[in-house]
Motif scaffolding. Structure first.
Motif, PDB file in Angstrom:
ATOM      1  N   MET A  87      78.412  -9.974 -52.059  1.00  0.00           N
ATOM      2  CA  MET A  87      76.986  -9.756 -51.806  1.00  0.00           C
ATOM      3  C   MET A  87      76.223 -11.032 -52.122  1.00  0.00           C
ATOM      4  N   GLU A  88      74.985 -11.103 -51.632  1.00  0.00           N
ATOM      5  CA  GLU A  88      74.133 -12.252 -51.897  1.00  0.00           C
ATOM      6  C   GLU A  88      72.725 -11.797 -52.235  1.00  0.00           C
ATOM      7  N   LEU A  89      72.101 -12.518 -53.171  1.00  0.00           N
ATOM      8  CA  LEU A  89      70.703 -12.294 -53.517  1.00  0.00           C
ATOM      9  C   LEU A  89      69.821 -13.303 -52.798  1.00  0.00           C
ATOM     10  N   ASP A  90      68.528 -13.025 -52.751  1.00  0.00           N
ATOM     11  CA  ASP A  90      67.567 -13.985 -52.227  1.00  0.00           C
ATOM     12  C   ASP A  90      67.523 -15.178 -53.192  1.00  0.00           C
ATOM     13  N   PRO A  91      67.928 -16.377 -52.755  1.00  0.00           N
ATOM     14  CA  PRO A  91      68.044 -17.507 -53.684  1.00  0.00           C
ATOM     15  C   PRO A  91      66.768 -18.320 -53.841  1.00  0.00           C
TER      16      PRO A  91
END
Length: 358
Positions: A87-91
């Motif tokens: 998964m990825e978060l808003d960076p």
């Protein structure tokens, strides 16, 4: 003349009454009982339990920083490798913090360079005796302080760089995704589990055991495992863990049996059967507790022969659950009464309810 005619009638009536009042012979009472055919066996314990194939290691993965999830790369059942992005978060916010830390580092390096230049210049002046030693010491202290600020700024920058890298959730093992607990658009806190990954190379079977069987099964080493999908193939297993606390809902104790890696057919979530078996050196005869008849400090059982019962003294050598182990008195193949023993007498005819169970 009239009396003489009535005499035969009265005599016939008296004979008829005598015939009606004659008592019938008593029939022998046949009492219904339950019985079983005893068999000697050297099998001490023979039990089977159904369980579920699970991974021995299951990681509940979460982000090390908080933020909004912007992408999900896997689904339930996906096979993942170590280091794969899940998964990825808003960076964006993390990158801004990283840029701020980099700017602070650059400012600290500029102050350090200026302090170093002044220290060098004042050292030359001191060599010519143009300034006092106290002024040179102050410049030396300023240069050291500037260097310390640079070191602090570098550590802060590395920390923020790591934080920016934590926007990606990576798998720490090779395995299979067993659950996804968060979706795109959801804001999560640091450490909140969002994905569960089970290690694929170490599997075990988890099942519940009643409390009266735990101590008995704990000592058994002969454990066999077979899959419900392939009942013909059986492989050895090993008890790895026994829960010390009963499940609050089922009131059973969780057993975990490790299965060998050679059982490649075992997939996570499959149903498996675990069989426990142990044998005694000498065959034993076991009877239920209800089969014993106690009289005058003697223990006996009722043996059924030719439709009648006889009392046979026995000796009890042990207890196994709800059964008793007999040492002598009866032989394998004999039929004994298991219910209604207190209502019988020697030689009494009995009717066995159903077939005698083996």
């Amino acid at each position: 003349m009239f009396v003489a005619k009535k005499l035969p009638v009265a005599l016939a009536a008296a004979l008829l009454l005598a015939a009606c009042s004659k008592t019938e012979p008593k029939t022998e009472e046949i009492r219904p009982v339950r019985a079983m055919v005893v068999q000697s066996s050297n099998i001490d314990v023979n039990a089977e339990f159904s369980g579920e194939v699970r991974s021995r290691v299951e990681s509940r993965l979460g982000f090390r920083v908080g933020g909004k999830i912007v992408s999900r790369k896997v689904d339930v059942g996906s096979v993942v490798r170590h280091g794969q992005v899940l998964m990825e978060l808003d960076p964006q916010d993390l990158k801004l913090s990283q840029a701020q830390a980099l700017a602070a580092l650059r400012a600290a390096e500029t102050n350090r360079d200026l302090a170093s230049s002044e220290l060098k210049r004042y050292q030359e002046l001191r060599d010519k005796n143009f300034v006092s030693q106290a002024i040179l010491d102050a410049k030396l202290s300023a240069a050291k302080s500037a260097q310390a600020q640079v070191d602090s700024a570098q550590a802060a920058y590395r920390g923020q760089s790591n934080q920016a890298g934590y926007a990606q959730l990576l798998s720490d093992i090779d395995g299979v995704v067993t659950a996804v607990d968060a979706e795109v658009g959801q804001v999560v806190s640091p450490g909140t589990p969002v994905v569960r990954v089970a290690k694929s190379d170490e599997k075990e079977i988890v099942f519940g055991v009643p409390e009266d069987k735990v101590d008995t099964l704990r000592k058994i080493e002969d454990v066999q495992v077979r899959l419900w999908a392939d009942p013909e193939k059986s492989v050895p297993g090993k008890i790895r863990e026994i829960s010390p606390v009963a499940d609050p809902f089922t009131r059973t104790y969780a057993f975990k049996v490790t299965i060998p890696q050679s059982l490649t057919e075992a997939k996570l979530g499959m149903t498996a059967v675990v069989a426990f078996a142990s044998k005694t050196p000498v065959p034993q005869i076991k009877v239920p507790l209800t089969a014993l008849f106690h009289e005058r400090n003697a223990t006996s059982v009722w043996v059924v022969e030719n439709g009648a019962v006889k009392l046979v003294p026995v000796t009890v050598t042990g207890v196994q659950g709800n059964d008793l182990v007999l040492g002598s008195g009866i032989k394998s193949g004999q039929t004994i009464v298991t219910a209604g023993v207190n209502l019988l007498k020697p030689g009494q005819k009995v009717n066995i309810l159903g077939a005698a169970a083996k």
